[in-house]
Design a protein around this motif. Structure first.
Motif, PDB file in Angstrom:
ATOM      1  N   GLU A  18       7.867   6.492   6.099  1.00 48.74           N
ATOM      2  CA  GLU A  18       6.417   6.132   6.692  1.00 48.74           C
ATOM      3  C   GLU A  18       6.647   4.676   7.521  1.00 48.74           C
ATOM      4  O   GLU A  18       5.988   4.445   8.320  1.00 48.74           O
ATOM      5  CB  GLU A  18       5.659   6.121   5.340  1.00 48.74           C
ATOM      6  CG  GLU A  18       5.280   7.270   5.005  1.00 48.74           C
ATOM      7  CD  GLU A  18       4.450   7.272   3.620  1.00 48.74           C
ATOM      8  OE1 GLU A  18       4.105   8.518   2.940  1.00 48.74           O
ATOM      9  OE2 GLU A  18       4.494   6.149   2.957  1.00 48.74           O
ATOM     10  N   GLY A  19       7.611   3.852   6.694  1.00 46.46           N
ATOM     11  CA  GLY A  19       7.895   2.525   7.361  1.00 46.46           C
ATOM     12  C   GLY A  19       8.428   2.740   8.908  1.00 46.46           C
ATOM     13  O   GLY A  19       8.212   1.830   9.752  1.00 46.46           O
ATOM     14  N   LEU A  65      19.861   7.526   2.841  1.00 45.63           N
ATOM     15  CA  LEU A  65      19.040   8.574   2.000  1.00 45.63           C
ATOM     16  C   LEU A  65      19.234   9.969   2.629  1.00 45.63           C
ATOM     17  O   LEU A  65      19.493  10.744   1.657  1.00 45.63           O
ATOM     18  CB  LEU A  65      17.616   8.190   2.293  1.00 45.63           C
ATOM     19  CG  LEU A  65      16.875   6.881   1.821  1.00 45.63           C
ATOM     20  CD1 LEU A  65      15.653   6.529   2.476  1.00 45.63           C
ATOM     21  CD2 LEU A  65      17.024   6.931   0.347  1.00 45.63           C
ATOM     22  N   ALA A  66      19.640  10.222   3.922  1.00 44.09           N
ATOM     23  CA  ALA A  66      19.705  11.803   4.104  1.00 44.09           C
ATOM     24  C   ALA A  66      21.077  12.135   3.867  1.00 44.09           C
ATOM     25  O   ALA A  66      21.317  13.401   3.770  1.00 44.09           O
ATOM     26  CB  ALA A  66      19.528  11.806   5.683  1.00 44.09           C
ATOM     27  N   SER A  78      11.863   7.087  -8.535  1.00 45.74           N
ATOM     28  CA  SER A  78      11.920   5.980  -7.437  1.00 45.74           C
ATOM     29  C   SER A  78      12.620   6.427  -6.165  1.00 45.74           C
ATOM     30  O   SER A  78      12.377   5.802  -5.400  1.00 45.74           O
ATOM     31  CB  SER A  78      12.749   4.759  -8.497  1.00 45.74           C
ATOM     32  OG  SER A  78      12.195   4.451  -9.482  1.00 45.74           O
ATOM     33  N   LEU A  79      13.747   7.186  -6.479  1.00 38.56           N
ATOM     34  CA  LEU A  79      14.347   7.517  -5.198  1.00 38.56           C
ATOM     35  C   LEU A  79      13.441   8.333  -4.402  1.00 38.56           C
ATOM     36  O   LEU A  79      13.149   8.134  -3.151  1.00 38.56           O
ATOM     37  CB  LEU A  79      15.688   8.525  -5.485  1.00 38.56           C
ATOM     38  CG  LEU A  79      16.074   9.187  -4.134  1.00 38.56           C
ATOM     39  CD1 LEU A  79      16.879   8.037  -3.375  1.00 38.56           C
ATOM     40  CD2 LEU A  79      17.100  10.188  -4.827  1.00 38.56           C
ATOM     41  N   VAL A  80      12.290   9.147  -4.714  1.00 38.85           N
ATOM     42  CA  VAL A  80      11.576   9.847  -3.960  1.00 38.85           C
ATOM     43  C   VAL A  80      10.547   8.785  -3.361  1.00 38.85           C
ATOM     44  O   VAL A  80      10.289   9.012  -2.177  1.00 38.85           O
ATOM     45  CB  VAL A  80      10.917  10.714  -4.828  1.00 38.85           C
ATOM     46  CG1 VAL A  80       9.814  11.614  -4.067  1.00 38.85           C
ATOM     47  CG2 VAL A  80      11.552  11.917  -5.136  1.00 38.85           C
ATOM     48  N   VAL A  81       9.977   7.925  -4.096  1.00 35.79           N
ATOM     49  CA  VAL A  81       9.108   6.986  -3.712  1.00 35.79           C
ATOM     50  C   VAL A  81       9.516   6.033  -2.445  1.00 35.79           C
ATOM     51  O   VAL A  81       9.155   5.812  -1.543  1.00 35.79           O
ATOM     52  CB  VAL A  81       8.557   6.128  -4.899  1.00 35.79           C
ATOM     53  CG1 VAL A  81       7.609   4.982  -4.413  1.00 35.79           C
ATOM     54  CG2 VAL A  81       7.910   7.004  -5.744  1.00 35.79           C
ATOM     55  N   PHE A  82      10.869   5.518  -2.766  1.00 29.57           N
ATOM     56  CA  PHE A  82      11.659   4.877  -1.811  1.00 29.57           C
ATOM     57  C   PHE A  82      11.899   5.503  -0.484  1.00 29.57           C
ATOM     58  O   PHE A  82      11.639   5.039   0.524  1.00 29.57           O
ATOM     59  CB  PHE A  82      12.757   4.280  -2.431  1.00 29.57           C
ATOM     60  CG  PHE A  82      13.690   3.591  -1.569  1.00 29.57           C
ATOM     61  CD1 PHE A  82      13.268   2.166  -1.187  1.00 29.57           C
ATOM     62  CD2 PHE A  82      14.857   3.931  -0.684  1.00 29.57           C
ATOM     63  CE1 PHE A  82      14.027   1.072  -0.259  1.00 29.57           C
ATOM     64  CE2 PHE A  82      15.521   3.127   0.083  1.00 29.57           C
ATOM     65  CZ  PHE A  82      15.122   1.713   0.150  1.00 29.57           C
ATOM     66  N   SER A  83      12.139   7.012  -0.535  1.00 29.48           N
ATOM     67  CA  SER A  83      12.357   7.718   0.524  1.00 29.48           C
ATOM     68  C   SER A  83      11.075   7.688   1.371  1.00 29.48           C
ATOM     69  O   SER A  83      11.030   7.567   2.587  1.00 29.48           O
ATOM     70  CB  SER A  83      12.977   9.066   0.316  1.00 29.48           C
ATOM     71  OG  SER A  83      14.258   8.881  -0.667  1.00 29.48           O
ATOM     72  N   LEU A 126       0.846  -1.217   0.077  1.00 29.53           N
ATOM     73  CA  LEU A 126      -0.087   0.243   0.109  1.00 29.53           C
ATOM     74  C   LEU A 126       0.954   1.281  -0.207  1.00 29.53           C
ATOM     75  O   LEU A 126       0.701   2.289  -0.742  1.00 29.53           O
ATOM     76  CB  LEU A 126      -0.805   0.109   0.982  1.00 29.53           C
ATOM     77  CG  LEU A 126      -2.253  -0.894   1.270  1.00 29.53           C
ATOM     78  CD1 LEU A 126      -3.091  -0.954   2.382  1.00 29.53           C
ATOM     79  CD2 LEU A 126      -3.126  -0.687  -0.065  1.00 29.53           C
ATOM     80  N   LEU A 127       1.685   1.283   0.897  1.00 31.78           N
ATOM     81  CA  LEU A 127       2.896   2.445   0.904  1.00 31.78           C
ATOM     82  C   LEU A 127       3.480   2.819  -0.465  1.00 31.78           C
ATOM     83  O   LEU A 127       3.501   3.867  -1.031  1.00 31.78           O
ATOM     84  CB  LEU A 127       3.797   2.418   1.662  1.00 31.78           C
ATOM     85  CG  LEU A 127       3.575   2.363   3.590  1.00 31.78           C
ATOM     86  CD1 LEU A 127       4.431   2.075   4.281  1.00 31.78           C
ATOM     87  CD2 LEU A 127       2.771   3.686   3.619  1.00 31.78           C
ATOM     88  N   ILE A 128       3.977   1.752  -1.139  1.00 25.98           N
ATOM     89  CA  ILE A 128       4.505   1.656  -2.564  1.00 25.98           C
ATOM     90  C   ILE A 128       3.651   2.132  -3.558  1.00 25.98           C
ATOM     91  O   ILE A 128       3.847   3.132  -4.463  1.00 25.98           O
ATOM     92  CB  ILE A 128       4.967   0.649  -2.912  1.00 25.98           C
ATOM     93  CG1 ILE A 128       6.193   0.045  -1.896  1.00 25.98           C
ATOM     94  CG2 ILE A 128       5.639   0.482  -4.488  1.00 25.98           C
ATOM     95  CD1 ILE A 128       6.972  -1.315  -2.343  1.00 25.98           C
ATOM     96  N   GLY A 129       2.231   1.684  -3.536  1.00 29.05           N
ATOM     97  CA  GLY A 129       1.301   2.144  -4.458  1.00 29.05           C
ATOM     98  C   GLY A 129       0.992   3.426  -4.361  1.00 29.05           C
ATOM     99  O   GLY A 129       0.650   4.307  -5.235  1.00 29.05           O
ATOM    100  N   ILE A 130       0.461   3.940  -2.945  1.00 33.11           N
ATOM    101  CA  ILE A 130       0.209   5.392  -2.716  1.00 33.11           C
ATOM    102  C   ILE A 130       1.144   6.204  -3.168  1.00 33.11           C
ATOM    103  O   ILE A 130       0.715   7.314  -3.748  1.00 33.11           O
ATOM    104  CB  ILE A 130      -0.646   5.291  -1.308  1.00 33.11           C
ATOM    105  CG1 ILE A 130      -1.647   4.228  -1.274  1.00 33.11           C
ATOM    106  CG2 ILE A 130      -0.872   6.931  -1.029  1.00 33.11           C
ATOM    107  CD1 ILE A 130      -2.129   4.380   0.288  1.00 33.11           C
TER     108      ILE A 130
END
Length: 625
Positions: A139-140, A185-186, A129-134, A103-107
């Protein structure tokens, strides 16, 4: 027959081929056919018709949905089977975790694709992809607290004892992975992307790198900046971990003399009360006598911190400074902004009012365009000269402030234009129910913000706490149904994380020291996604730590409570901020002050172009100093 000017001979049919030459392209485009040519076969006509094209696209979409559904099913089955069968995790908990990841990946993918500006030429698949993964990692991390609560519902769970109420998930590894991903990431991934993106507009880079800014040059410049950043980060991290990487945990030492306790008779059978509650013992008379011979003393235990946990602690410590500012402002700005969207909803305007508003927007647009041209020319003229390093640094800061003011004026003007289009009935994708939805959601957010402020005052600031408040509420919900308390923790944690983004936008609009990166439907540039993602990632660990302190009565058995609530809290140097609740006081004061300020000045006021022009002329005459 020989070849004709329109095309070549079709050897199979002895006439010009409809698929070659300019005439073939003309007829394939559906514009008609040239005289003397045979008409297209019915099968070709059906295949080349617009209706057939729409059907083909619908088939591709349906096929893509089928592939996506199959991928999700296979991933979920493998994920649940691997955790439950290989690691011994509870099947329900593994399924919830797998569904949450999907759900997190899709949203997040849907939001990034839908809100991105299609004309942004710097956007690419790897940046998206980087923004989505971040976003998924951040959120995780925030949703990891309710997951930890559901996994460890008894003191034996965190101690490694397998009971019926334990989920079986190793949360220590989970938090270590989250901490390392946030650090990567940061410190590396997002900064490299931002440096590369911003390299195209830096006049100093243009001057040093020559004409043009291709991807290779921009990447080289980004890696140069990144190497400097990594050197500073790892030097600081290594020194602090070597000298300050120890937790001084306060304890109470109990000492007793064997000679004084020789006459004390102990009972090995617990009392009736002790049989009901294994954590409390009813003392007998002999035990009371023995307790009087025991001496107590406050002391500390030095516990070395692992490098992975220290990375998580130091990354979170840096994020705290952004969290207290943006989170404190966001707690007040979240409900007030939504409610003001209803108050300032588009109203019916007369023709005269519409004409006057159009004229004002046109004049303002022309003024801002000219201001941008003047700013660009003055920057180019100044950077073309020879200046010292200190003058360049000050001029760069002034340029950044001026550009932020210009961006703020453009942002507010675009919002006013959108409202005018709604009043005229020319706006696309506008939902007339939007203001009323904002009113309902804003009312709910007002209640959650009010409860957060009460929890901070009654439980976190007052010592000892006046009341458990939300902790008692969560425990009562667990008594009714075990998942209700966990879902409530997730709601309050995720809400606090969302307040960070709202506070960031509000601070960017009101104060020009921070670059404004608004998120607008279909108009968001990739650098705005990257900047906001970096703030979201940096503030993820502070949000978890803050919620751990606020809900430690409910999350007392969790692994993260042991890590952040004990080991990280009492680290050398960092304990000065955490033990004295410095960050908690700041976020409370900012939330209260922002509530008063935004209630009175609830509309975002545009900066004055004349003042910015005068400021630029003053800098030009007097220099950057």
């Amino acid at each position: 027959t020989g070849p004709t000017p329109q095309g070549r001979i079709d050897p199979a049919r002895g006439r010009p081929s409809p698929h070659t030459g300019l005439d073939g392209a003309f007829r394939l485009g559906g514009f008609g056919r040239s005289p003397g040519h045979t008409k297209i076969a019915e099968s070709d006509r059906e295949r080349l018709s617009p209706r057939h094209g729409r059907m083909a696209r619908n088939d591709d979409v349906a096929r893509g949905k089928l592939y996506f559904f199959l991928f999700c099913t296979v991933f979920l089955g493998a994920f649940v089977g691997g955790l439950s069968g290989g690691a011994g995790v509870d099947v329900f908990l593994a399924a919830v975790l797998g569904i949450s990841i999907l759900l997190l990946i899709g949203i997040n993918t849907y939001i990034v694709v839908l809100w991105a500006d299609p004309q942004d030429q710097s956007a690419s698949y790897w940046l998206t992809s980087l923004v989505v993964f971040s976003l998924v990692v951040a959120e995780g991390a925030v949703l990891g607290l309710p997951l930890d609560v559901a996994n460890n519902q008894d003191i034996g769970c965190s101690a490694g004892t397998s009971t019926d109420v334990c989920g079986g998930l190793d949360m220590y590894i989970y938090w270590q992975v989250i901490g390392c991903l946030v650090f990567i990431l940061a410190v590396f991934a997002i900064p490299v992307a931002i440096f590369q993106y911003e390299a195209y507009d830096d006049p100093m880079i243009r001057e040093r790198r020559g004409k043009g800014n291709d991807n290779r040059q921009a990447f080289c410049v980004a890696m140069c900046y990144e190497m400097v950043l990594l050197a500073i980060v790892f030097l600081t991290l290594g020194l602090m971990w070597n000298f300050l990487g120890t937790s001084e945990i306060p304890v109470t030492e109990l000492k007793a003399s064997i000679a004084e306790m020789s006459d004390v008779i102990y009972v090995t059978t617990p009392s009736a009360v002790a049989a009901k509650d294994s954590y409390s013992m009813e003392l007998t008379q002999a035990e009371r006598v023995g307790s009087n011979t025991v001496n107590s003393k406050d002391s500390t235990i030095d516990l070395p911190c692992s490098f992975a946990i220290y990375i998580m602690a130091l990354t979170g410590f840096v994020g705290w400074f952004g969290f207290v500012v943006f989170g404190g402002v966001g707690i007040a700005a979240m409900p007030l902004t939504l409610i003001n969207n209803y108050i300032d909803r588009p109203k019916i305007m007369t023709r005269e009012e519409v004409a006057g508003e159009k004229l004002r927007i046109q004049e303002k647009t022309a003024e801002l365009i000219q201001l941008g041209v003047d700013m660009k020319q003055e920057r180019a003229a100044w950077w073309g000269g020879t200046h010292s390093w200190n003058e360049r640094r000050k001029q760069k800061r002034e340029d950044r402030t001026n550009v932020n003011q210009l961006k703020q004026m453009v942002y507010i003007l675009e919002h006013e234009l959108d409202m005018l289009l709604v009043c005229e009935g020319k706006a696309q994708n506008y939902n007339p129910l939007y203001p009323f939805i904002c009113l309902i959601v804003g009312s709910v957010c007002f209640l959650i913000s009010f409860l957060w402020i009460l929890q901070i005052i009654l439980y976190m600031v007052v010592d000892p706490p006046a009341t458990p408040f939300l902790n008692a509420y969560f425990l009562a919900l667990d008594g009714f149904f075990s998942l209700f308390g966990v879902l409530s923790v997730a709601l309050f944690s995720f809400y606090l994380h969302a307040c960070v983004i709202v506070g960031l936008f509000k601070v960017g609009v009101r104060f020009f020291c921070i670059t404004l990166h608004p998120m607008r439907y279909g108009k968001t540039l990739m650098n705005s996604f990257l900047f906001n993602s970096s703030v979201i990632v940096l503030c993820a660990i502070p949000v978890v730590q803050f919620c751990t302190y606020a809900f430690d009565g409910y999350a007392r058995y969790t692994t993260i409570s042991t890590l952040l609530g004990v080991q990280v809290k009492y680290l050398k140097f960092l304990s000065i901020f955490f033990e004295n609740n410095i960050f908690v006081y700041i976020i409370l004061v900012l939330a209260l002050l922002s509530s008063v300020y935004l209630s009175y000045y609830h509309r975002d006021k545009s900066a004055e172009a004349k003042q910015l022009k005068a400021k630029m002329k003053g800098i030009k005459k007097g220099g950057c100093c």
